[in-house]
Design an enzyme around this catalytic site. Structure first.
Site, PDB file in Angstrom:
ATOM      1  N   ARG A 199      79.522  65.579  -9.827  1.00  0.00           N
ATOM      2  CA  ARG A 199      78.848  66.342  -8.751  1.00  0.00           C
ATOM      3  C   ARG A 199      77.388  66.594  -9.118  1.00  0.00           C
ATOM      4  O   ARG A 199      76.544  66.786  -8.260  1.00  0.00           O
ATOM      5  CB  ARG A 199      79.585  67.655  -8.449  1.00  0.00           C
ATOM      6  N   TYR A 235      69.099  65.250  16.315  1.00  0.00           N
ATOM      7  CA  TYR A 235      70.497  64.809  16.273  1.00  0.00           C
ATOM      8  C   TYR A 235      71.419  65.984  16.642  1.00  0.00           C
ATOM      9  O   TYR A 235      71.147  67.130  16.247  1.00  0.00           O
ATOM     10  CB  TYR A 235      70.775  64.311  14.856  1.00  0.00           C
ATOM     11  N   ASP A 278      63.416  63.053   9.484  1.00  0.00           N
ATOM     12  CA  ASP A 278      64.673  62.306   9.517  1.00  0.00           C
ATOM     13  C   ASP A 278      64.316  60.864   9.899  1.00  0.00           C
ATOM     14  O   ASP A 278      63.983  60.583  11.045  1.00  0.00           O
ATOM     15  CB  ASP A 278      65.621  62.946  10.543  1.00  0.00           C
ATOM     16  N   LYS A 327      73.834  54.688   8.515  1.00  0.00           N
ATOM     17  CA  LYS A 327      73.327  53.814   9.564  1.00  0.00           C
ATOM     18  C   LYS A 327      72.714  52.552   8.943  1.00  0.00           C
ATOM     19  O   LYS A 327      73.414  51.771   8.346  1.00  0.00           O
ATOM     20  CB  LYS A 327      72.345  54.596  10.448  1.00  0.00           C
TER      21      LYS A 327
END
Ligand SMILES: *Cc1c(COP(=O)(O)O)cnc(C)c1O
Length: 395
Positions: free
Chosen positions: A59, A112, A184, A209
């Site tokens: 992590r 978004y 973004d 994407k």
């Protein structure tokens, strides 16, 4: 690879990795491990104290993930990067790192759908407020930047209306106020647009994407200064925990190698389909960054983007039902959200990606019920066009 700078296509294949450090393995190895052993208790102590470099627990960092982060930092022309389990994990880690109760975020006119949801949550739970702005001029920005504005948050092209924001202009004004600019960059990928080179501070990707490009991973990336990335890695990433899995990072490294080739093809196909859609009698409006109908946007496009991209939005003449009926007639083109995959995808923003946004806000963003968003894939453009045409003929 040393510190040499190669061209983008070369960096996409090689950057951040040296096979000498990995038994000669041509491809970056997959370190599919949750934790790392220490050679002694004292070494563990030094690593936790930050006195010695090295991995502790996945992590907090992982060698496969690190290669991806270094490569993305290079491609986005930033100092450092962090990978996340989703684009939204990246967005939430950045916005919670940059704000505290009582702060304000100035956003582009359209974000978004889930970013919109996160902004609502920040407002309701932590009194972090936001406003949407066209960001069309210095004067407009000066008026909308408040004393408590903690960051400016931009999508360009704006999903799904494909309007552009002038990144150089915004970053210039923001700098005078000492406010970081977050972009973004999902719709462009670093191949088409590098916001940091235009003066912006932080870049976010839904790597799901174009970075992945194959529709088989959910992931996110943040790129920024070394100090900011260190801060996020030690706070909102480490403690909120939206960490990417090593296998997903490995798949993204594979996807990145072909990013330039894929983007060229997405863009070429999109340009050809735009020509087909532009004068189509069943199309009401067309939204595409290269569209010469938007003169101002066209100027911005040439200034900051290498090409207009692979996403086209258009509205069909008729009603919501006409738009849905049109979608249902498609055979090759798949009805699905997401974008940047090999497959051409179509979705209906008003009832899908942007359904959480109240109707009034939605129409301000230019999203009506006949609007469709097409993510142009890698198929032969003629086949995509023929599929669209046979569906148009039925409405
Ligand atoms: C998909 C998307 C996101 C969210 O990313 P996930 O990987 O789905 O969490 C954020 N911003 C934009 C522009 C997107 O298209």
């Amino acid at each position: 690879m040393g510190n040499e700078n190669f061209r983008f296509e070369t960096e996409a294949v090689h950057s951040g990795y040296s096979s000498d450090e990995h038994q000669g393995s041509l491809v970056p190895p997959l370190y599919q491990t949750s934790t790392f052993t220490f050679s002694s208790a004292e070494q563990g102590e030094r690593r936790f104290a930050g006195q010695e470099e090295g991995f502790i627990y996945s992590r907090l960092g992982n060698p496969t993930v690190k290669i991806l982060e270094d490569r993305m930092a290079k491609l986005e022309q930033g100092e450092a990067a962090l990978a996340f389990s989703s684009g939204m994990a990246a967005v939430s880690a950045v916005l919670t790192a940059l704000t505290k109760t009582g702060d304000h975020i100035l956003c582009s006119q359209g974000v978004y759908g889930c970013t919109f949801g996160l902004l609502q949550l920040l407002k309701e739970k932590y009194n972090v407020t936001h406003d949407f702005s066209l960001m069309a001029s210095k004067e407009m920005l000066e008026e909308e930047i408040l004393p408590n504005t903690a960051c400016i948050y931009i999508e360009t092209p704006i999903n799904p209306t494909m309007k552009l924001v002038d990144l150089e202009l915004v970053s210039k004004v923001a700098k005078q106020h000492g406010i970081p600019v977050v972009v973004d960059n999902t719709f462009c990928s670093p191949y088409l647009q590098t916001p940091i080179s235009l003066g912006c501070d932080i870049v976010i990707h839904s790597a799901t994407k174009y970075i992945c490009g194959h529709g088989d991973v959910i992931a996110g990336i943040v790129v920024g200064s070394r100090d900011f990335i260190k801060q996020v890695s030690r706070t909102t990433q480490k403690d909120i925990g939206g960490t990417i899995s090593p296998f997903d990072a490995w798949l993204l490294l594979r996807g990145l190698k072909t990013l330039p080739v894929r983007m060229d093809r997405h863009c070429d196909n999109a340009n050809l389909l735009v020509e087909f859609l532009r004068n189509h009698p069943k199309v009401e409006r067309l939204y595409f960054p290269g569209n010469s109908d938007f003169i101002e946007d066209n100027k911005i496009m040439h200034k900051q983007m290498k090409k207009p991209g692979g996403v086209i939005s258009f509205s069909v003449k008729g009603t919501k039902e006409t738009a849905q009926y049109f979608m249902n007639q498609l055979q090759l083109v798949k009805i699905a959200v997401s974008l940047g995959d090999a497959e051409t995808l179509i979705q209906h923003p008003a009832t899908m990606t942007h359904a959480v946004i109240p109707e009034e806000e939605r129409s301000k963003m230019g999203i009506d019920e006949t609007l469709l968003r097409l993510s142009v894939g890698l198929e032969a453009w003629e086949d995509i066009q023929e599929d669209l045409e046979q569906a148009f003929e039925k409405i």
